[in-house]
Enzyme design. Structure first.
Site, short mmCIF file in Angstrom:
data_model
loop_
_atom_site.label_atom_id
_atom_site.label_comp_id
_atom_site.label_asym_id
_atom_site.label_seq_id
_atom_site.Cartn_x
_atom_site.Cartn_y
_atom_site.Cartn_z
CD GLU A 328 21.60 -55.71 26.71
OE1 GLU A 328 20.78 -55.43 25.83
OE2 GLU A 328 21.92 -56.88 27.00
CB CYS A 329 21.82 -55.88 33.44
SG CYS A 329 21.20 -56.38 35.07
N GLY A 330 24.49 -55.62 34.21
CA GLY A 330 25.83 -55.61 34.79
C GLY A 330 26.80 -54.77 34.00
#
Length: 438
Positions: A328-330
């Site tokens: 997720e994201c990073g």
């Protein structure tokens, strides 16, 4: 049955001091021998860890845009056994999305109304005196159905300033629960996504103890306790989110830390085993894990360290040959081919997806997301609708893989941040909050 009595700490806008008030209040009440349950209204990833440090009890997000009544009730039920609930709002009290979704606008006021918690409004009174009462009265009257406990006046410059500001509040009929003198040391360190993480604070315990002493000296804690109230208990028989696997290797360190507490609580409650590991310490995920999950965080600040973490990268790649990996994201950025840091240096990442992202070419991405899965991802099948939140400054340079989902913002506009999939690997820029039907 009712929830423990509670309050919601809010403000007219961000930057007024409500987080330091929140932390000081949590600790002061705990010092008085109360079991205090913290909550965070909205999708913030960082504040719950600060709440836990202050209260000694896990804090959970409550989000009226992303969560249906059953899930809100299940999360509210985590307050069982507490003497008092203290929740922190996000942004300004009435700030939410412009167009309501199936559930709501996502404002702090909406959370307070659903839970029956009176609002304590933290007002920065710098540069004004009696006029502050007009602001407070406007917030009090904007929704007359919203329970209102009173105001805490922050950054008061002098006894005369306090006297004049109190006169305005008295005229408006607004209880003053405390007056905080101006102090320049009552701020928490920040970076590009807001506050630094709790684990990175150089002396968090000392800071929280200082906030508590400051609140105790200038706030009427007994009046705050008396003002607490609540509505009926939600349907606590509803389960929290189910785990996506039985044994979950979860990246957890300063680069990967943004996982919503209600998800982890739901995974554990259902019997899943969470196996934390640190990519920054060059730890590989557990070799017998069923799933590797890389949360969001700050890989852009640690790209060189991650690129050199051979045990981590080798273990991750080996796992992905036969079993699922999700980021997720990073975490999504770390699964890609490359990450370009703020200086323009490109660092090789895991290479499990073709994604290349850049923190040098910054683009602000913020807001709720509704995703319709085009393929399976851990815990969810193709066709499932998910709700989440996106908050990052990195931009996509390359994204050659098949999209994972169609992704829409809170107003229904479809966006380009579709996530990716390749083999057993999936990733999204949004942070999962709940299935849309939850």
């Amino acid at each position: 049955m009712t929830n423990p009595p509670g309050l919601l700490i809010s403000a007219p806008s961000s930057g007024t001091g409500k987080t330091t008030v929140m932390l000081g209040l949590l600790r002061a009440l705990a010092e008085d021998g109360l079991t205090v349950q913290p909550f965070k209204s909205g999708p913030d990833y960082i504040d719950p860890a600060f709440h836990r440090a202050a209260a000694g009890r896990a804090s959970f997000n409550l989000d009226s845009w992303a969560m249906g009544a059953p899930l809100l009730g299940a999360i509210a039920a985590q307050a069982k056994g507490a003497d008092i609930v203290v929740a922190e709002g996000s942004m300004g009290l009435f700030d939410g999305v412009a167009k309501p979704g199936e559930l709501g606008h996502g404002s702090s006021a909406e959370t307070a109304l659903r839970m029956g918690w009176p609002v304590v409004l933290v007002l920065d009174v710098g540069g004004q005196a009696q006029s502050a009462a007009a602001t407070a009265l406007g917030f009090r009257m904007y929704n007359p159905d919203l329970p209102f406990a009173g105001v805490i006046l922050n950054r008061c410059a002098s006894p005369r300033h306090e006297r004049l500001t109190r006169l305005g509040m008295e005229r408006a009929g607004l209880p003053v629960l405390g007056v905080l003198p101006r102090r320049g040391d009552l701020t928490l360190p920040e970076r590009h996504l807001g506050l630094i993480q709790a684990v990175e604070h150089p002396d968090l315990e000392s800071a929280i103890a200082g906030y508590a002493a400051f609140l105790r000296a200038h706030v009427d804690l007994e009046a705050i306790k008396r003002a607490a109230s609540s509505g009926p208990m939600g349907p606590s028989s509803v389960a929290l989110p189910r785990p996506p696997a039985q044994r979950i290797a979860l990246a957890r360190d300063a680069a990967f830390s943004f996982t919503y507490p209600h998800l982890l609580e739901g995974w554990r409650a259902a019997g899943a085993e969470i196996l934390p590991f640190s990519p920054l310490a060059d730890e590989a995920p557990a070799p017998d894990a069923d799933l590797v999950w890389l949360p969001g965080g700050y890989p852009e600040l640690h790209a060189g360290t991650l690129a050199a973490a051979e045990r981590f990268l080798t273990g991750l790649r080996r796992h992905a040959e036969t079993r699922p990996v999700h980021g997720e994201c990073g975490g999504y950025m770390a699964l890609g081919e490359g990450l370009i840091d703020k200086d323009g240096t490109r660092h090789r990442m895991a290479g499990l997806l073709g994604l290349v992202t850049s923190y040098e070419k910054r683009k602000f991405n913020l807001g709720y997301r509704r995703a319709e899965l085009l393929a399976d991802m851990p815990g969810f099948s193709a066709g499932t609708a998910l709700r989440g939140h996106e908050f990052h400054y990195s931009s996509i340079v390359e994204q050659p893989d098949a999209p994972l989902a169609r992704v829409f913002d809170a107003e229904g506009a479809e966006g380009p941040q579709t996530g990716s999939r390749r083999g057993h690997v999936t990733g999204t820029f949004f942070h999962l909050i709940a299935e849309a039907s939850a």
